[in-house]
Design a protein around this motif. Structure first.
Motif, mmCIF file in Angstrom:
data_model
loop_
_atom_site.group_PDB
_atom_site.id
_atom_site.type_symbol
_atom_site.label_atom_id
_atom_site.label_comp_id
_atom_site.label_asym_id
_atom_site.label_seq_id
_atom_site.Cartn_x
_atom_site.Cartn_y
_atom_site.Cartn_z
ATOM 1 N N LEU A 204 0.823 -1.210 0.000
ATOM 2 C CA LEU A 204 0.000 0.000 0.000
ATOM 3 C C LEU A 204 0.861 1.266 0.000
ATOM 4 O O LEU A 204 0.529 2.268 -0.649
ATOM 5 C CB LEU A 204 -0.922 0.010 1.219
ATOM 6 C CG LEU A 204 -2.037 -1.045 1.243
ATOM 7 C CD1 LEU A 204 -2.788 -0.998 2.570
ATOM 8 C CD2 LEU A 204 -3.013 -0.799 0.079
ATOM 9 N N ILE A 205 1.977 1.209 0.726
ATOM 10 C CA ILE A 205 2.866 2.377 0.803
ATOM 11 C C ILE A 205 3.387 2.753 -0.577
ATOM 12 O O ILE A 205 3.478 3.938 -0.931
ATOM 13 C CB ILE A 205 4.030 2.087 1.770
ATOM 14 C CG1 ILE A 205 3.514 2.120 3.217
ATOM 15 C CG2 ILE A 205 5.181 3.092 1.594
ATOM 16 C CD1 ILE A 205 4.537 1.702 4.242
ATOM 17 N N TYR A 206 3.737 1.727 -1.371
ATOM 18 C CA TYR A 206 4.263 1.992 -2.714
ATOM 19 C C TYR A 206 3.239 2.713 -3.595
ATOM 20 O O TYR A 206 3.598 3.383 -4.557
ATOM 21 C CB TYR A 206 4.676 0.672 -3.381
ATOM 22 C CG TYR A 206 6.033 0.172 -2.943
ATOM 23 C CD1 TYR A 206 7.197 0.663 -3.516
ATOM 24 C CD2 TYR A 206 6.139 -0.788 -1.944
ATOM 25 C CE1 TYR A 206 8.443 0.207 -3.110
ATOM 26 C CE2 TYR A 206 7.374 -1.251 -1.530
ATOM 27 C CZ TYR A 206 8.529 -0.749 -2.117
ATOM 28 O OH TYR A 206 9.757 -1.203 -1.707
ATOM 29 N N TRP A 210 2.634 10.222 -1.453
ATOM 30 C CA TRP A 210 3.772 10.766 -0.713
ATOM 31 C C TRP A 210 5.030 9.922 -0.903
ATOM 32 O O TRP A 210 6.144 10.418 -0.772
ATOM 33 C CB TRP A 210 3.445 10.919 0.766
ATOM 34 C CG TRP A 210 3.025 9.640 1.473
ATOM 35 C CD1 TRP A 210 1.757 9.236 1.711
ATOM 36 C CD2 TRP A 210 3.894 8.622 2.004
ATOM 37 N NE1 TRP A 210 1.750 8.034 2.359
ATOM 38 C CE2 TRP A 210 3.058 7.637 2.559
ATOM 39 C CE3 TRP A 210 5.273 8.462 2.069
ATOM 40 C CZ2 TRP A 210 3.555 6.488 3.170
ATOM 41 C CZ3 TRP A 210 5.778 7.321 2.665
ATOM 42 C CH2 TRP A 210 4.932 6.343 3.210
ATOM 43 N N PHE A 211 4.833 8.643 -1.236
ATOM 44 C CA PHE A 211 5.997 7.774 -1.392
ATOM 45 C C PHE A 211 6.864 8.205 -2.583
ATOM 46 O O PHE A 211 8.093 8.185 -2.511
ATOM 47 C CB PHE A 211 5.539 6.317 -1.585
ATOM 48 C CG PHE A 211 6.681 5.344 -1.750
ATOM 49 C CD1 PHE A 211 7.404 4.909 -0.660
ATOM 50 C CD2 PHE A 211 7.020 4.884 -3.021
ATOM 51 C CE1 PHE A 211 8.466 4.013 -0.818
ATOM 52 C CE2 PHE A 211 8.076 4.001 -3.175
ATOM 53 C CZ PHE A 211 8.798 3.564 -2.069
ATOM 54 N N SER A 212 6.175 8.613 -3.659
ATOM 55 C CA SER A 212 6.912 9.025 -4.860
ATOM 56 C C SER A 212 7.725 10.306 -4.628
ATOM 57 O O SER A 212 8.645 10.620 -5.383
ATOM 58 C CB SER A 212 5.944 9.237 -6.017
ATOM 59 O OG SER A 212 5.001 10.248 -5.702
ATOM 60 N N LYS A 217 17.211 7.644 -0.928
ATOM 61 C CA LYS A 217 17.733 6.907 0.227
ATOM 62 C C LYS A 217 16.603 6.451 1.154
ATOM 63 O O LYS A 217 16.686 5.399 1.792
ATOM 64 C CB LYS A 217 18.739 7.761 0.995
ATOM 65 C CG LYS A 217 18.152 9.007 1.636
ATOM 66 C CD LYS A 217 19.197 9.732 2.480
ATOM 67 C CE LYS A 217 18.574 10.942 3.184
ATOM 68 N NZ LYS A 217 19.560 11.637 4.056
ATOM 69 N N ASP A 218 15.528 7.260 1.223
ATOM 70 C CA ASP A 218 14.378 6.874 2.045
ATOM 71 C C ASP A 218 13.570 5.769 1.372
ATOM 72 O O ASP A 218 13.073 4.855 2.037
ATOM 73 C CB ASP A 218 13.488 8.093 2.306
ATOM 74 C CG ASP A 218 14.195 9.149 3.139
ATOM 75 O OD1 ASP A 218 14.978 8.750 4.030
ATOM 76 O OD2 ASP A 218 13.969 10.343 2.901
ATOM 77 N N LYS A 219 13.431 5.850 0.050
ATOM 78 C CA LYS A 219 12.734 4.790 -0.681
ATOM 79 C C LYS A 219 13.458 3.455 -0.531
ATOM 80 O O LYS A 219 12.839 2.398 -0.461
ATOM 81 C CB LYS A 219 12.622 5.159 -2.160
ATOM 82 C CG LYS A 219 11.644 6.277 -2.472
ATOM 83 C CD LYS A 219 11.577 6.529 -3.966
ATOM 84 C CE LYS A 219 10.578 7.635 -4.296
ATOM 85 N NZ LYS A 219 10.531 7.906 -5.763
ATOM 86 N N ILE A 221 15.043 2.334 1.965
ATOM 87 C CA ILE A 221 14.731 1.700 3.247
ATOM 88 C C ILE A 221 13.473 0.846 3.115
ATOM 89 O O ILE A 221 13.437 -0.311 3.580
ATOM 90 C CB ILE A 221 14.545 2.763 4.344
ATOM 91 C CG1 ILE A 221 15.880 3.451 4.635
ATOM 92 C CG2 ILE A 221 14.001 2.123 5.625
ATOM 93 C CD1 ILE A 221 15.781 4.591 5.614
ATOM 94 N N PHE A 222 12.461 1.375 2.464
ATOM 95 C CA PHE A 222 11.239 0.603 2.247
ATOM 96 C C PHE A 222 11.501 -0.595 1.336
ATOM 97 O O PHE A 222 10.919 -1.670 1.496
ATOM 98 C CB PHE A 222 10.148 1.493 1.639
ATOM 99 C CG PHE A 222 9.526 2.441 2.621
ATOM 100 C CD1 PHE A 222 8.536 2.012 3.502
ATOM 101 C CD2 PHE A 222 9.933 3.765 2.690
ATOM 102 C CE1 PHE A 222 7.964 2.887 4.402
ATOM 103 C CE2 PHE A 222 9.367 4.650 3.598
ATOM 104 C CZ PHE A 222 8.380 4.209 4.464
ATOM 105 N N SER A 223 12.392 -0.398 0.387
ATOM 106 C CA SER A 223 12.744 -1.494 -0.526
ATOM 107 C C SER A 223 13.417 -2.635 0.230
ATOM 108 O O SER A 223 13.136 -3.810 -0.008
ATOM 109 C CB SER A 223 13.665 -0.966 -1.624
ATOM 110 O OG SER A 223 14.046 -2.018 -2.497
ATOM 111 N N VAL A 224 14.296 -2.276 1.164
ATOM 112 C CA VAL A 224 14.972 -3.282 1.990
ATOM 113 C C VAL A 224 13.954 -4.017 2.867
ATOM 114 O O VAL A 224 13.990 -5.246 3.011
ATOM 115 C CB VAL A 224 16.060 -2.631 2.860
ATOM 116 C CG1 VAL A 224 16.607 -3.632 3.887
ATOM 117 C CG2 VAL A 224 17.190 -2.102 1.982
#
Length: 322
Positions: A204-206, A210-212, A217-219, A221-224
């Motif tokens: 859902l976050i993706y 606001w995610f875009s 570097k913050d993206k 973190i979510f990818s990890v």
């Protein structure tokens, strides 16, 4: 051969047959207590097994009320006559427990046995694979009950009882293993739900606007988080399908680009290390082939564990090298 001897041999044959037929070891021991009354005088029979220097009662049948030396009763054999029985593998006869108690006033087990009405005893070591693993206590409410003749009579019986004890240990191991297997299955099942919830929220976050707008570097973190979440779910599913108790781990071998693999590992490690102000360097030898065949999930688990421990137990400013 006397009728008594013939009868005892017949009982031994019956006992061995029950063992062969797979009768539960406690039922076999109960049969031993009931059937021996006609051949060996005993008001109580108990079996105690050794663990280190501690002897613990695992089975007991008695005509007397049992208040103290019951199943679960433990005592150290260090410095006692039972230590000699275990080490020498020799049978011990105590003809008068009251007299024995006066000669060994520091033996609490002797005092407890007297308080329960035991006046004489015959103690035999249980031998399994050439090693004494415990003892069998034949006890009587009368003094002077046991003689050397009784020792000769029960030699073959003790061998059978050693088999019963081994059967009991195997049964206990099997029961505990089945319980652990069931518990393990429940844990893996329960883990799927929270991991699935985390994975769903990350999806859902993706999709959020606001995610875009986040920095790269913050993206990352979510990818990890997403990659690790998928790895955890894959691992739980894998364990649930095979199970460590079946010794049937599934390995998914494939051709893996080694540099890409370690580069990805190092990338995640650098993010983890940076939060503790730890330096992380990647140094992959040029001699490593470009492609190797292995299970990337399993190897990734091993390396990630090593790296996370290195980060966890290192101080700020330390350099970790892969």
């Amino acid at each position: 051969m006397t009728n008594s001897s013939k009868g005892l041999i017949s009982e031994l044959t019956a006992i061995n047959q029950k063992i062969i037929n797979g009768l539960h070891y406690r039922q076999v021991l109960d049969y031993v207590f009931d059937s021996l009354q006609a051949y060996i005088p005993c008001d109580r029979i108990s079996i105690a097994l050794l663990s280190g220097e501690i002897l613990t009662t695992h089975w007991l049948r008695s005509k007397f009320p049992v208040n103290y030396i019951n199943v679960g009763y433990s005592a150290s054999i260090k410095g006692s006559s039972l230590q000699h029985v275990i080490e020498s593998k020799e049978t011990r006869i105590i003809k008068d427990l009251r007299q024995y108690s006066e000669e060994h006033p520091k033996s609490p087990s002797t005092k407890l046995a007297l308080s329960e009405g035991i006046m004489s005893s015959l103690t035999c070591p249980l031998i399994s694979r050439g090693k004494a693993v415990g003892v069998v206590f034949f006890s009587s409410g009368k003094p002077g009950t046991y003689t050397a003749q009784h020792v000769e009579k029960i030699k073959e019986l003790i061998k059978s009882l050693a088999l019963v004890v081994e059967q009991g240990r195997l049964q206990k191991f099997y029961d505990e293993n089945q319980y652990k297997k069931k518990l393990y299955s429940m844990i893996t099942h329960d883990l799927r739900s929270p991991i699935g919830v985390m994975s769903g929220f990350l999806d859902l976050i993706y999709e959020e606007e606001w995610f875009s707008q986040l920095e790269d570097k913050d993206k990352e973190i979510f990818s990890v988080l997403r990659r690790n979440c998928d790895s955890m779910l894959e691992l739980v599913n894998d364990l649930g399908d095979s199970g460590i108790y079946n010794d049937q781990f599934k390995y998914n071998f494939s051709e893996v680009n080694v540099r890409n693999f370690f580069s990805d590992v190092a990338h995640n490690a650098k993010i983890m290390a940076s939060h503790k102000h730890i330096h992380f360097n990647e140094n992959i030898s040029k001699e490593i082939p470009e492609v190797l065949i292995f299970d990337p999930l399993r190897l990734r688990q091993a390396i990630d564990n090593l790296i996370s421990n290195a980060v966890k137990f290192s101080k700020e400013g330390i350099t970790i090298e892969l």
